[in-house]
Design a protein around this motif. Sequence first.
Motif, PDB file in Angstrom:
ATOM      1  N   ASP A 152      -2.784  -6.692   1.549  1.00 39.46           N
ATOM      2  CA  ASP A 152      -2.608  -5.469   2.326  1.00 39.46           C
ATOM      3  C   ASP A 152      -1.818  -4.474   1.492  1.00 39.46           C
ATOM      4  OD1 ASP A 152       0.008  -6.378   2.423  1.00 39.46           O
ATOM      5  OD2 ASP A 152      -0.207  -7.215   4.428  1.00 39.46           O
ATOM      6  N   ASN A 153      -1.657  -3.280   2.032  1.00 43.02           N
ATOM      7  CA  ASN A 153      -1.022  -2.217   1.262  1.00 43.02           C
ATOM      8  C   ASN A 153       0.442  -2.512   0.966  1.00 43.02           C
ATOM      9  OD1 ASN A 153      -3.361  -0.593   1.189  1.00 43.02           O
ATOM     10  ND2 ASN A 153      -2.949   0.140   3.262  1.00 43.02           N
ATOM     11  N   SER A 154       1.122  -3.188   1.873  1.00 41.58           N
ATOM     12  CA  SER A 154       2.530  -3.512   1.617  1.00 41.58           C
ATOM     13  C   SER A 154       2.671  -4.482   0.450  1.00 41.58           C
ATOM     14  CB  SER A 154       3.155  -4.113   2.882  1.00 41.58           C
ATOM     15  OG  SER A 154       2.487  -5.308   3.254  1.00 41.58           O
ATOM     16  N   GLN A 155       1.778  -5.456   0.355  1.00 39.85           N
ATOM     17  CA  GLN A 155       1.821  -6.376  -0.775  1.00 39.85           C
ATOM     18  C   GLN A 155       1.545  -5.647  -2.093  1.00 39.85           C
ATOM     19  OE1 GLN A 155      -0.553  -9.938  -0.241  1.00 39.85           O
ATOM     20  NE2 GLN A 155      -0.139  -9.977   1.955  1.00 39.85           N
ATOM     21  N   LEU A 156       0.597  -4.748  -2.081  1.00 42.25           N
ATOM     22  CA  LEU A 156       0.295  -3.991  -3.294  1.00 42.25           C
ATOM     23  C   LEU A 156       1.451  -3.091  -3.708  1.00 42.25           C
ATOM     24  CD1 LEU A 156      -3.403  -2.959  -2.526  1.00 42.25           C
ATOM     25  CD2 LEU A 156      -2.633  -4.628  -4.214  1.00 42.25           C
ATOM     26  N   THR A 157       2.207  -2.600  -2.748  1.00 39.74           N
ATOM     27  CA  THR A 157       3.335  -1.728  -3.068  1.00 39.74           C
ATOM     28  C   THR A 157       4.518  -2.516  -3.604  1.00 39.74           C
ATOM     29  OG1 THR A 157       2.628  -0.189  -1.329  1.00 39.74           O
ATOM     30  CG2 THR A 157       4.889   0.019  -2.140  1.00 39.74           C
ATOM     31  N   VAL A 158       4.819  -3.651  -2.964  1.00 35.01           N
ATOM     32  CA  VAL A 158       5.989  -4.442  -3.370  1.00 35.01           C
ATOM     33  C   VAL A 158       5.745  -5.167  -4.686  1.00 35.01           C
ATOM     34  CG1 VAL A 158       7.492  -6.364  -2.699  1.00 35.01           C
ATOM     35  CG2 VAL A 158       6.752  -4.690  -0.987  1.00 35.01           C
ATOM     36  N   ASN A 159       4.583  -5.822  -4.807  1.00 35.52           N
ATOM     37  CA  ASN A 159       4.279  -6.619  -6.001  1.00 35.52           C
ATOM     38  C   ASN A 159       2.839  -6.349  -6.417  1.00 35.52           C
ATOM     39  OD1 ASN A 159       4.326  -8.451  -8.088  1.00 35.52           O
ATOM     40  ND2 ASN A 159       4.351 -10.277  -6.789  1.00 35.52           N
ATOM     41  N   PRO A 160       2.587  -5.301  -7.179  1.00 37.87           N
ATOM     42  CA  PRO A 160       1.209  -4.936  -7.514  1.00 37.87           C
ATOM     43  C   PRO A 160       0.456  -6.010  -8.288  1.00 37.87           C
ATOM     44  CG  PRO A 160       2.732  -3.145  -8.015  1.00 37.87           C
ATOM     45  CD  PRO A 160       3.569  -4.340  -7.710  1.00 37.87           C
ATOM     46  N   ALA A 161       1.150  -6.797  -9.109  1.00 38.36           N
ATOM     47  CA  ALA A 161       0.480  -7.791  -9.945  1.00 38.36           C
ATOM     48  C   ALA A 161       0.529  -9.192  -9.361  1.00 38.36           C
ATOM     49  CB  ALA A 161       1.107  -7.808 -11.344  1.00 38.36           C
ATOM     50  N   GLY A 162       0.989  -9.354  -8.139  1.00 34.54           N
ATOM     51  CA  GLY A 162       1.113 -10.679  -7.554  1.00 34.54           C
ATOM     52  C   GLY A 162      -0.175 -11.152  -6.906  1.00 34.54           C
ATOM     53  N   LEU A 163      -0.147 -12.420  -6.509  1.00 30.34           N
ATOM     54  CA  LEU A 163      -1.273 -12.997  -5.798  1.00 30.34           C
ATOM     55  C   LEU A 163      -1.162 -12.713  -4.306  1.00 30.34           C
ATOM     56  CD1 LEU A 163      -1.536 -16.476  -7.599  1.00 30.34           C
ATOM     57  CD2 LEU A 163      -3.012 -14.477  -7.907  1.00 30.34           C
ATOM     58  N   PRO A 164      -2.272 -12.737  -3.582  1.00 33.29           N
ATOM     59  CA  PRO A 164      -2.217 -12.515  -2.132  1.00 33.29           C
ATOM     60  C   PRO A 164      -1.354 -13.558  -1.430  1.00 33.29           C
ATOM     61  CG  PRO A 164      -4.465 -12.354  -2.934  1.00 33.29           C
ATOM     62  CD  PRO A 164      -3.654 -12.888  -4.073  1.00 33.29           C
ATOM     63  N   SER A 165      -0.446 -13.113  -0.628  1.00 32.78           N
ATOM     64  CA  SER A 165       0.418 -14.028   0.122  1.00 32.78           C
ATOM     65  C   SER A 165       0.887 -13.324   1.394  1.00 32.78           C
ATOM     66  CB  SER A 165       1.613 -14.448  -0.729  1.00 32.78           C
ATOM     67  OG  SER A 165       2.459 -15.314  -0.005  1.00 32.78           O
ATOM     68  N   PRO A 166       0.261 -13.576   2.536  1.00 29.73           N
ATOM     69  CA  PRO A 166      -0.888 -14.473   2.728  1.00 29.73           C
ATOM     70  C   PRO A 166      -2.210 -13.776   2.383  1.00 29.73           C
ATOM     71  CG  PRO A 166      -0.242 -13.500   4.807  1.00 29.73           C
ATOM     72  CD  PRO A 166       0.750 -12.998   3.788  1.00 29.73           C
ATOM     73  N   TRP A 167      -3.276 -14.581   2.319  1.00 34.44           N
ATOM     74  CA  TRP A 167      -4.608 -14.040   2.036  1.00 34.44           C
ATOM     75  C   TRP A 167      -5.160 -13.381   3.296  1.00 34.44           C
ATOM     76  CZ3 TRP A 167      -7.590 -15.017  -2.596  1.00 34.44           C
ATOM     77  CH2 TRP A 167      -6.874 -15.706  -3.592  1.00 34.44           C
ATOM     78  N   ARG A 168      -5.683 -12.191   3.125  1.00 34.44           N
ATOM     79  CA  ARG A 168      -6.240 -11.443   4.256  1.00 34.44           C
ATOM     80  C   ARG A 168      -7.707 -11.103   3.958  1.00 34.44           C
ATOM     81  NH1 ARG A 168      -2.003  -9.962   7.450  1.00 34.44           N
ATOM     82  NH2 ARG A 168       0.073  -9.895   6.482  1.00 34.44           N
ATOM     83  N   ILE A 169      -8.582 -11.459   4.879  1.00 32.53           N
ATOM     84  CA  ILE A 169     -10.010 -11.175   4.729  1.00 32.53           C
ATOM     85  C   ILE A 169     -10.446  -9.986   5.577  1.00 32.53           C
ATOM     86  CG2 ILE A 169     -10.525 -13.588   4.185  1.00 32.53           C
ATOM     87  CD1 ILE A 169     -11.571 -13.883   7.052  1.00 32.53           C
ATOM     88  N   GLY A 170      -9.490  -9.359   6.218  1.00 30.27           N
ATOM     89  CA  GLY A 170      -9.835  -8.235   7.086  1.00 30.27           C
ATOM     90  C   GLY A 170     -10.431  -7.066   6.342  1.00 30.27           C
TER      91      GLY A 170
END
Length: 299
Positions: A61-79
Motif C-alpha cells: 500500500d502507499n504507506s509501505q511505499l512511503t516508509v520503506n520504498p525498497a522493502g518487501l510487502p508486509s503484509p501482502w495486499r492483493i487489493g
Amino acid sequence: MTTTTTVASAPRHNRPARRISGRPAKRPLPWGSPAVYFVALVVIALTVAPVAYIVLGGFRDNSQLTVNPAGLPSPWRIGNYSHVLHTSTFWREFLNSVIAGGVTTLLVIGLGLSASYVIARYRFRGRGLMFGLFAAGLMFPITVAVTPLFILLTKMHMIDSLVGVILPQVAFGLPTTIIILVPFLQAIPMEIEEAAAVDGCGRLGFFFRMVLPLSLPGVLTTGILTFIASWNSYLLPLFVLSKTQNFTLPLGVQQFHSQYASDTASVLAFTSLSMIPALLFFTAFERRIVGGLQGAVKG
C-alpha cells in the motif's frame, strides 16, 4: 618351477580418455574468470530489479511505499491487483493490444514470408537492390517517421483507429522479418524443389508443403519479436489514438497514472499487469527466438 611375470598397470591419470561410440569423452568446461560472472550478475540485477520492484510494489500500500520504498510487502495486499482486474478499462485496453499485436504479427509473417521467398528463390533484375532496400529499413526507426505518418494517416482518415496503428507497425516490422527469413529460405536445397517439380508439385504447392515447415523456426522467431514490439509500442499509438476506447495498454498505463497519481501502489499494479503478458510470452518462447536467430546466422 614356474615364474609369474606381472606387468605394472599404467597410472590412472596417464590413461587416455575412454571413448564411447568412437567419440572422445567430453571434458568439463573450465569455470572461467570470476570477473565474468560478477559482471553477468550485475547486469542481471540491473535488469531484474526494476521489474521485481514494480511487481512487488503492487502488493503493497502507499504507506509501505512511503516508509520503506525498497522493502518487501508486509503484509501482502492483493487489493490493488483485484481492483485493476475488475475494471472494464483494463480489459478493453488489453483486448485492443491483443488485436493490434495479433493482426500486425499475421500480416508481417504473411507478407514477409512471401517477399523473402521471392528474394531467396528467384533470380531477377533488381533482386539485390530490393533486399538492400529492406535492409536499409533497419536504419530508420519508427520514431523518425512519426510526424510524416501522422500527416499521411490524417489524409487517409485512419486517425483514432487501430488500423492506423497496425499498418505502420507492419511496414516497420517487415525489414527485420525479411532479413531473418531470407537466409532460412536460401538454405533449402534446390534439389528438393526440383524433386517436388518432378513429382508434379507446383510453386505454390512447394511453398506451402515444404517452405513453410522448413522455415518454421524463423517464422516463429519473427512472429514473437513482432508481437512483443507491437505490445510494447507507445509512441505511435500516442500520436494516432486520442479516443480512450481505442487505447492500448501502454497508453492505458499513462491514463491510469494520470487518474490515480496519488495511488502509487495501484499504478504499480496496473503497470505489472500490462507488462506480465509480454514477459510470459517472451519467456515461453525464448528458446524459439534463440534457435531461429542461430538458424538465420548459419543460413
